[in-house]
Design a protein around this motif. Structure first.
Motif, PDB file in Angstrom:
ATOM      1  N   HIS A   1       0.674  -1.235  -0.269  1.00 12.25           N
ATOM      2  CA  HIS A   1      -0.025  -0.024  -0.176  1.00 12.25           C
ATOM      3  C   HIS A   1       0.837   1.521  -0.164  1.00 12.25           C
ATOM      4  CE1 HIS A   1      -3.078  -2.969   0.937  1.00 12.25           C
ATOM      5  NE2 HIS A   1      -4.044  -1.903   0.739  1.00 12.25           N
ATOM      6  N   VAL A   2      -0.032   2.508  -0.435  1.00 12.65           N
ATOM      7  CA  VAL A   2       1.007   3.609  -0.113  1.00 12.65           C
ATOM      8  C   VAL A   2       0.107   4.478  -0.101  1.00 12.65           C
ATOM      9  CG1 VAL A   2       0.907   4.046  -3.140  1.00 12.65           C
ATOM     10  CG2 VAL A   2       2.573   5.096  -1.485  1.00 12.65           C
ATOM     11  N   VAL A   3      -0.644   5.568   1.475  1.00 17.94           N
ATOM     12  CA  VAL A   3      -0.525   6.618   2.198  1.00 17.94           C
ATOM     13  C   VAL A   3       0.081   8.229   0.976  1.00 17.94           C
ATOM     14  CG1 VAL A   3      -1.696   7.859   3.477  1.00 17.94           C
ATOM     15  CG2 VAL A   3      -1.329   5.170   3.988  1.00 17.94           C
ATOM     16  N   THR A   4      -0.853   8.008   0.187  1.00 16.19           N
ATOM     17  CA  THR A   4      -1.066  10.234  -0.138  1.00 16.19           C
ATOM     18  C   THR A   4      -1.681  11.109   0.320  1.00 16.19           C
ATOM     19  OG1 THR A   4      -2.170   9.519  -2.058  1.00 16.19           O
ATOM     20  CG2 THR A   4      -0.293   9.012  -2.759  1.00 16.19           C
ATOM     21  N   CYS A   5      -1.340  12.156   0.761  1.00 18.78           N
ATOM     22  CA  CYS A   5      -2.042  13.209   0.849  1.00 18.78           C
ATOM     23  C   CYS A   5      -1.665  15.047   0.137  1.00 18.78           C
ATOM     24  CB  CYS A   5      -1.351  13.801   2.138  1.00 18.78           C
ATOM     25  SG  CYS A   5       0.759  13.865   2.670  1.00 18.78           S
ATOM     26  N   SER A   6      -2.759  15.954  -0.072  1.00 17.14           N
ATOM     27  CA  SER A   6      -2.979  16.355  -1.144  1.00 17.14           C
ATOM     28  C   SER A   6      -3.418  17.742  -0.473  1.00 17.14           C
ATOM     29  CB  SER A   6      -3.867  15.470  -1.700  1.00 17.14           C
ATOM     30  OG  SER A   6      -4.112  16.752  -2.837  1.00 17.14           O
ATOM     31  N   SER A   7      -2.164  18.955  -1.601  1.00 18.45           N
ATOM     32  CA  SER A   7      -3.318  20.079  -1.172  1.00 18.45           C
ATOM     33  C   SER A   7      -5.448  20.277  -0.501  1.00 18.45           C
ATOM     34  CB  SER A   7      -3.241  21.008  -1.856  1.00 18.45           C
ATOM     35  OG  SER A   7      -3.187  20.541  -3.040  1.00 18.45           O
ATOM     36  N   ASP A   8      -5.724  18.909  -1.705  1.00 19.47           N
ATOM     37  CA  ASP A   8      -7.440  19.310  -1.229  1.00 19.47           C
ATOM     38  C   ASP A   8      -8.169  18.369   0.102  1.00 19.47           C
ATOM     39  OD1 ASP A   8      -6.879  16.443  -1.172  1.00 19.47           O
ATOM     40  OD2 ASP A   8      -8.166  16.240  -3.210  1.00 19.47           O
ATOM     41  N   GLN A   9      -7.031  18.319   1.082  1.00 20.14           N
ATOM     42  CA  GLN A   9      -7.060  18.234   2.905  1.00 20.14           C
ATOM     43  C   GLN A   9      -7.451  16.701   2.385  1.00 20.14           C
ATOM     44  OE1 GLN A   9      -9.874  21.418   3.658  1.00 20.14           O
ATOM     45  NE2 GLN A   9      -8.914  22.554   3.158  1.00 20.14           N
ATOM     46  N   THR A  10      -7.285  15.623   1.934  1.00 22.46           N
ATOM     47  CA  THR A  10      -7.569  14.247   1.843  1.00 22.46           C
ATOM     48  C   THR A  10      -6.646  13.368   2.255  1.00 22.46           C
ATOM     49  OG1 THR A  10      -7.252  13.993  -0.724  1.00 22.46           O
ATOM     50  CG2 THR A  10      -9.559  14.648   0.613  1.00 22.46           C
ATOM     51  N   VAL A  11      -6.229  12.429   2.621  1.00 25.45           N
ATOM     52  CA  VAL A  11      -5.786  11.286   2.439  1.00 25.45           C
ATOM     53  C   VAL A  11      -6.401  10.261   1.819  1.00 25.45           C
ATOM     54  CG1 VAL A  11      -4.126  10.209   4.653  1.00 25.45           C
ATOM     55  CG2 VAL A  11      -4.730  12.612   4.986  1.00 25.45           C
ATOM     56  N   ARG A  12      -5.377   9.479   1.159  1.00 23.12           N
ATOM     57  CA  ARG A  12      -5.427   8.226  -0.010  1.00 23.12           C
ATOM     58  C   ARG A  12      -4.661   7.112   0.398  1.00 23.12           C
ATOM     59  NH1 ARG A  12      -9.635   8.628  -3.994  1.00 23.12           N
ATOM     60  NH2 ARG A  12     -10.863  10.788  -3.975  1.00 23.12           N
ATOM     61  N   ASN A  13      -5.783   6.383   1.084  1.00 23.78           N
ATOM     62  CA  ASN A  13      -4.443   4.406   1.261  1.00 23.78           C
ATOM     63  C   ASN A  13      -5.490   4.082  -0.010  1.00 23.78           C
ATOM     64  OD1 ASN A  13      -3.391   2.405   2.148  1.00 23.78           O
ATOM     65  ND2 ASN A  13      -4.841   1.842   3.621  1.00 23.78           N
ATOM     66  N   TRP A  14      -3.584   3.850  -0.957  1.00 18.28           N
ATOM     67  CA  TRP A  14      -4.291   2.903  -1.918  1.00 18.28           C
ATOM     68  C   TRP A  14      -3.766   1.471  -1.218  1.00 18.28           C
ATOM     69  CZ3 TRP A  14      -5.868   5.859  -5.929  1.00 18.28           C
ATOM     70  CH2 TRP A  14      -6.138   6.852  -6.167  1.00 18.28           C
ATOM     71  N   ASP A  15      -4.447   0.836  -2.693  1.00 22.51           N
ATOM     72  CA  ASP A  15      -3.557  -0.495  -3.071  1.00 22.51           C
ATOM     73  C   ASP A  15      -3.154  -0.938  -4.319  1.00 22.51           C
ATOM     74  OD1 ASP A  15      -3.230  -3.348  -3.980  1.00 22.51           O
ATOM     75  OD2 ASP A  15      -5.360  -4.467  -2.739  1.00 22.51           O
ATOM     76  N   LEU A  16      -1.409  -1.212  -3.981  1.00 21.26           N
ATOM     77  CA  LEU A  16      -0.911  -1.440  -5.155  1.00 21.26           C
ATOM     78  C   LEU A  16      -0.597  -2.290  -5.848  1.00 21.26           C
ATOM     79  CD1 LEU A  16       2.553   0.004  -3.095  1.00 21.26           C
ATOM     80  CD2 LEU A  16       1.283   1.127  -4.876  1.00 21.26           C
ATOM     81  N   THR A  17      -1.620  -3.410  -5.717  1.00 22.48           N
ATOM     82  CA  THR A  17      -1.947  -4.435  -6.349  1.00 22.48           C
ATOM     83  C   THR A  17      -2.468  -4.293  -7.543  1.00 22.48           C
ATOM     84  OG1 THR A  17      -1.282  -6.124  -4.741  1.00 22.48           O
ATOM     85  CG2 THR A  17      -2.802  -7.449  -6.430  1.00 22.48           C
ATOM     86  N   THR A  18      -3.677  -3.989  -7.578  1.00 20.17           N
ATOM     87  CA  THR A  18      -5.147  -3.102  -8.149  1.00 20.17           C
ATOM     88  C   THR A  18      -4.831  -1.692  -8.424  1.00 20.17           C
ATOM     89  OG1 THR A  18      -6.257  -2.523  -6.448  1.00 20.17           O
ATOM     90  CG2 THR A  18      -6.294  -4.971  -7.014  1.00 20.17           C
ATOM     91  N   GLY A  19      -3.744  -0.853  -7.852  1.00 17.73           N
ATOM     92  CA  GLY A  19      -4.077   0.037  -8.198  1.00 17.73           C
ATOM     93  C   GLY A  19      -5.718   1.447  -7.537  1.00 17.73           C
ATOM     94  N   ALA A  20      -6.440   0.512  -6.957  1.00 16.47           N
ATOM     95  CA  ALA A  20      -7.372   1.472  -6.171  1.00 16.47           C
ATOM     96  C   ALA A  20      -7.239   1.801  -5.155  1.00 16.47           C
ATOM     97  CB  ALA A  20      -8.345   0.604  -5.579  1.00 16.47           C
ATOM     98  N   SER A  21      -7.666   3.469  -4.513  1.00 15.51           N
ATOM     99  CA  SER A  21      -7.543   3.395  -3.620  1.00 15.51           C
ATOM    100  C   SER A  21      -9.227   2.965  -2.471  1.00 15.51           C
ATOM    101  CB  SER A  21      -8.278   5.079  -3.311  1.00 15.51           C
ATOM    102  OG  SER A  21      -8.305   5.657  -2.132  1.00 15.51           O
ATOM    103  N   VAL A  22      -8.381   2.439  -1.207  1.00 17.63           N
ATOM    104  CA  VAL A  22      -9.732   1.545  -0.447  1.00 17.63           C
ATOM    105  C   VAL A  22      -9.524   2.692   0.636  1.00 17.63           C
ATOM    106  CG1 VAL A  22      -8.454  -0.892  -1.587  1.00 17.63           C
ATOM    107  CG2 VAL A  22      -7.358   0.803   0.295  1.00 17.63           C
TER     108      VAL A  22
END
Length: 81
Positions: free
Chosen positions: A17-38
């Motif tokens: 997994h990779v977790v990302t954060c943004s200037s849009d004030q959100t945090v997302r957790n991504w499954d690197l196998t599927t590429g989907a935000s979980v």
């Protein structure tokens, strides 16, 4: 994906997994196998989120932002948003 610039990213210790954060004030957790935000944590901060980090177990992660807050979240490892 994010609605604005991605400002930080962190990989889980097992690399699944990779977790990302943004200037849009959100945090997302991504499954690197599927590429989907979980996991999407909308409005996790009241200003830009600048940094993220996983704990060594991969069970939790944290984010920091311009709102001077540190948030800790339980990681979702499967399923949808």
């Amino acid at each position: 994906g994010h609605g604005s610039w991605v400002l930080g990213a962190a990989f889980s210790a097992d690399g699944s997994h990779v977790v990302t954060c943004s200037s849009d004030q959100t945090v997302r957790n991504w499954d690197l196998t599927t590429g989907a935000s979980v996991q999407t944590l909308a409005d996790s901060h009241s200003d830009q989120a600048w940094g993220v980090a996983f704990d060594p177990s991969g069970g939790r992660f944290c984010s920091v932002g311009d709102d001077r807050a540190i948030r800790v979240f339980e990681a979702t490892v499967a399923g949808g948003e």
